[in-house]
Design a protein around this motif. Sequence first.
Motif, PDB file in Angstrom:
ATOM      1  N   ARG A   1       0.832  -1.205   0.000  1.00  0.00           N
ATOM      2  CA  ARG A   1       0.000   0.000   0.000  1.00  0.00           C
ATOM      3  C   ARG A   1       0.869   1.258   0.000  1.00  0.00           C
ATOM      4  N   ASP A   2       1.905   1.278   0.843  1.00  0.00           N
ATOM      5  CA  ASP A   2       2.771   2.449   0.927  1.00  0.00           C
ATOM      6  C   ASP A   2       3.484   2.706  -0.396  1.00  0.00           C
ATOM      7  N   VAL A   3       3.901   1.630  -1.055  1.00  0.00           N
ATOM      8  CA  VAL A   3       4.566   1.783  -2.355  1.00  0.00           C
ATOM      9  C   VAL A   3       3.606   2.385  -3.377  1.00  0.00           C
ATOM     10  N   LEU A   4       2.364   1.884  -3.417  1.00  0.00           N
ATOM     11  CA  LEU A   4       1.386   2.399  -4.376  1.00  0.00           C
ATOM     12  C   LEU A   4       1.056   3.869  -4.089  1.00  0.00           C
ATOM     13  N   ILE A   5       0.908   4.202  -2.812  1.00  0.00           N
ATOM     14  CA  ILE A   5       0.635   5.604  -2.454  1.00  0.00           C
ATOM     15  C   ILE A   5       1.799   6.497  -2.874  1.00  0.00           C
ATOM     16  N   ASP A   6       3.017   6.007  -2.663  1.00  0.00           N
ATOM     17  CA  ASP A   6       4.201   6.776  -3.045  1.00  0.00           C
ATOM     18  C   ASP A   6       4.236   6.992  -4.552  1.00  0.00           C
ATOM     19  N   PHE A   7       3.924   5.942  -5.322  1.00  0.00           N
ATOM     20  CA  PHE A   7       3.894   6.075  -6.779  1.00  0.00           C
ATOM     21  C   PHE A   7       2.836   7.086  -7.209  1.00  0.00           C
ATOM     22  N   CYS A   8       1.659   7.018  -6.575  1.00  0.00           N
ATOM     23  CA  CYS A   8       0.583   7.947  -6.934  1.00  0.00           C
ATOM     24  C   CYS A   8       0.981   9.390  -6.638  1.00  0.00           C
ATOM     25  N   ASP A   9       1.695   9.602  -5.541  1.00  0.00           N
ATOM     26  CA  ASP A   9       2.127  10.958  -5.202  1.00  0.00           C
ATOM     27  C   ASP A   9       3.189  11.464  -6.172  1.00  0.00           C
ATOM     28  N   GLN A  10       4.063  10.562  -6.627  1.00  0.00           N
ATOM     29  CA  GLN A  10       5.131  10.965  -7.526  1.00  0.00           C
ATOM     30  C   GLN A  10       4.648  11.151  -8.959  1.00  0.00           C
ATOM     31  N   LEU A  11       3.597  10.422  -9.323  1.00  0.00           N
ATOM     32  CA  LEU A  11       3.136  10.455 -10.709  1.00  0.00           C
ATOM     33  C   LEU A  11       1.622  10.654 -10.753  1.00  0.00           C
TER      34      LEU A  11
END
Length: 274
Positions: free
Chosen positions: A250-260
């Motif tokens: 979940r944290d990885v997906l949230i991080d990706f969404c914030d970056q892109l």
Amino acid sequence: MMRQGGRGGRRGRGGRGGRGRGGQNYRQRRDNSEGEDSRPQQSPDEMLGSKFLELDNKNLQVEIKENHRGKFLKVSEVAEAGAQPGRNRVTLGIASASEFLTQLDTFATYAQSEEATEEGNEEKAFKSSTMVKDAKRYYFDFKENQRGRYLRITQTTMGGRKQIALPHTGIVQLHEAVDELVKKFVSDADGAPESQLPTTREVRMQPKRFYFDVGNNNRGVYLRVTETINNYQRPSSVVTIPHGAWREVRDVLIDFCDQLPYQAEEEGDTETTA
């Protein structure tokens, strides 16, 4: 000398050739057989109870069995009582039996309604419904052909598609048979763990669909993400994530969404369903 040479030549062809090809194949077969014998053997399915249904133009065998994964329900088309089940069959985990009974009850009621008894509806699907459980999908279709009205139950899994069909007059009998076997051979503990898990979620982004199924086995709770293409065909890819890794994913997906950041309408139409 010539005879020795000839025999030597024959030995050379047979002996070295055998060691090169036949001997290698023998060792490979021996290694394979030893490997199979060394693997733990899974116990066969144990029959707990069964009922034979003789319907208007179809015979069904309803069974509750148990294996290393737990108890499950199996409904098969058969030629006669005691015969081996045919290829037309559906299976489902015992935790899904309650929802399966609900679907049968819904279609049994519909079969007696005015809408289902209207004339002139040949080759038409009157009513359809879907039941989703883990990596399996079940489609209930109330239809009509030259033989009359019937209910078709189709099961799709990672391995392909299976189905059964029964006349509309037999829906109540199937419901009663399943209900009787479940009450006799299934306890509350058999269905409790699965029933407490989150329901399946689906994300559609044409032409793909992604299914998020939460399951439970002897290793614990897991999430299975299944990607299918072109409307419920065989899965093109499947990934299983153990419960202990959910938060990190979940944290990885949230991080990706914030970056892109992105706009859904630019990437394609998306739809999420429960």
